[in-house]
Write an enzyme that holds these catalytic residues in place. Structure first.
Site, mmCIF file in Angstrom:
data_model
loop_
_atom_site.group_PDB
_atom_site.id
_atom_site.type_symbol
_atom_site.label_atom_id
_atom_site.label_comp_id
_atom_site.label_asym_id
_atom_site.label_seq_id
_atom_site.Cartn_x
_atom_site.Cartn_y
_atom_site.Cartn_z
ATOM 1 N N LYS A 76 48.819 36.745 36.622
ATOM 2 C CA LYS A 76 49.446 37.708 37.541
ATOM 3 C C LYS A 76 50.971 37.605 37.409
ATOM 4 O O LYS A 76 51.462 37.352 36.309
ATOM 5 C CB LYS A 76 48.942 37.479 38.970
ATOM 6 N N GLU A 125 35.185 41.869 40.308
ATOM 7 C CA GLU A 125 36.030 41.073 41.200
ATOM 8 C C GLU A 125 35.980 41.672 42.606
ATOM 9 O O GLU A 125 36.706 42.633 42.899
ATOM 10 C CB GLU A 125 37.483 41.086 40.705
ATOM 11 N N ASN A 184 44.143 34.987 34.415
ATOM 12 C CA ASN A 184 45.103 36.038 34.767
ATOM 13 C C ASN A 184 46.225 35.379 35.568
ATOM 14 O O ASN A 184 46.015 35.001 36.719
ATOM 15 C CB ASN A 184 44.387 37.108 35.607
ATOM 16 N N HIS A 213 42.853 46.223 37.429
ATOM 17 C CA HIS A 213 42.747 45.128 38.407
ATOM 18 C C HIS A 213 42.974 45.702 39.805
ATOM 19 O O HIS A 213 43.755 46.625 39.988
ATOM 20 C CB HIS A 213 43.793 44.048 38.093
ATOM 21 N N GLY A 262 41.771 35.393 45.652
ATOM 22 C CA GLY A 262 42.831 34.591 46.265
ATOM 23 C C GLY A 262 42.536 34.152 47.684
ATOM 24 O O GLY A 262 43.431 33.701 48.404
ATOM 25 N N GLU A 281 44.654 44.715 42.156
ATOM 26 C CA GLU A 281 46.065 44.701 42.593
ATOM 27 C C GLU A 281 46.836 45.869 41.987
ATOM 28 O O GLU A 281 47.768 46.395 42.604
ATOM 29 C CB GLU A 281 46.689 43.342 42.244
ATOM 30 N N SER A 288 38.292 33.685 43.285
ATOM 31 C CA SER A 288 38.225 32.307 43.782
ATOM 32 C C SER A 288 37.321 31.400 42.945
ATOM 33 O O SER A 288 36.675 30.490 43.469
ATOM 34 C CB SER A 288 37.803 32.281 45.255
HETATM 35 P P1 13P Z 1 41.795 34.146 42.113
HETATM 36 O O1 13P Z 1 41.011 33.355 41.084
HETATM 37 O O2 13P Z 1 43.129 33.559 42.408
HETATM 38 O O3 13P Z 1 40.967 34.445 43.314
HETATM 39 O O4 13P Z 1 42.115 35.574 41.425
HETATM 40 C C1 13P Z 1 41.096 36.298 40.852
HETATM 41 C C2 13P Z 1 41.676 37.431 40.123
HETATM 42 O O5 13P Z 1 42.162 38.382 40.709
HETATM 43 C C3 13P Z 1 41.704 37.350 38.652
HETATM 44 O O6 13P Z 1 42.048 38.569 38.084
#
Ligand code: 13P
Length: 246
Positions: free
Chosen positions: A11, A161, A9, A91, A167, A93, A206
């Site tokens: 983002k 997640e 992803n 997601h 992150g 976010e 992560s």
């Molecule tokens: P990270 O791997 O950067 O922690 O992000 C995970 C994520 O939100 C994937 O959709």
């Protein structure tokens, strides 16, 4: 057996220059038995699809309607037409930045499936919810309300997640991942019968080359949804290899 998926992803990262990373990823053959998926920002989808080879391309969101007066939104049909075969939905976010509810995620999932996309439906608890002992209740509730009754293992993938792991470099223990994935598997079987065994369950938060082998060794973990470590082919390739070897 659920199919293995290594999903990246990106983002809101990357312009056309980032396609060099996808190009580099396609230099290695996609391992047998693994789906490799990259979800770039929407403006890159058609260009990414043109160079992706055996790597699948996905989007990061879609609208629940197929067309209409929804300025700035993108329908599942449009994503499919642009070359996407998957779409990430719900997601954390999106849930936090855009106040998306489980009901909206469910409607988007139905729209994605209707358009012929595979939906990667995301769920996960906050740190406060985990500390309050509510993790399983939260994630199973999100799962129940975010997946439509029409969901099948061929059309929907579930990504767990934990929000506090995204992150942050913090990763749940293998026992914590196992507890959640086992609970999700049981909930899928209870609702969808034997097909519940076939849904791919991805872990996200992560994931890196250094922890991927251990995470992929956890039962009921069928792959990963990777953020930061999917942006560079050199970081993502070893994660794909770890999944292929799991
Ligand atoms: P990270 O791997 O950067 O922690 O992000 C995970 C994520 O939100 C994937 O959709």
């Amino acid at each position: 057996m659920a199919r293995k998926i290594a999903a990246g992803n990106w983002k809101m990262n990357g312009t056309g220059a980032a396609l060099a990373e996808l190009d580099s990823l396609t230099q290695d053959p996609v391992p047998d038995g693994v789906d490799v998926l990259i979800c770039p920002p929407a403006p890159l989808i058609s260009r990414a699809a043109a160079v992706a080879g055996a790597v699948k391309i996905g989007a990061q969101d879609c609208h629940a309607k197929s067309s209409g007066a929804h300025t700035g939104d993108i329908s599942a049909d449009m994503l499919r037409d642009a070359g996407a075969s998957y779409v990430i939905l719900g997601h954390s976010e999106r849930r936090s930045d855009h106040a998306e509810t489980d009901a909206q995620v469910c409607a988007k999932t139905q729209a994605a499936v209707d358009a012929g996309l595979i939906a990667v439906v995301c769920i996960g608890e906050t740190l406060d919810e985990r500390n309050a002992g509510q993790t399983l209740e939260i994630v199973c509730g999100q799962l129940a309300a975010s997946l439509p009754d029409t969901a099948t293992s061929a059309t929907c993938v579930v990504a767990y997640e934990p929000i506090w792991a995204i992150g942050t470099g913090k990763v749940p223990t293998l026992e914590q991942i196992s507890e959640v994935h086992d609970a999700l598997r049981a909930a899928l079987v209870e609702r969808f019968g034997d097909d519940g065994l076939q849904f791919s369950l991805l872990y996200g938060g992560s994931v890196k080359a250094s922890n991927a082998v251990d995470i992929f060794g956890v039962p009921n973990v069928d792959g990963a949804l990777v953020g930061g470590a999917s942006l560079k082919a050199a970081d993502f390739s070893p994660i794909i290899a770890a999944l292929a070897a799991a």
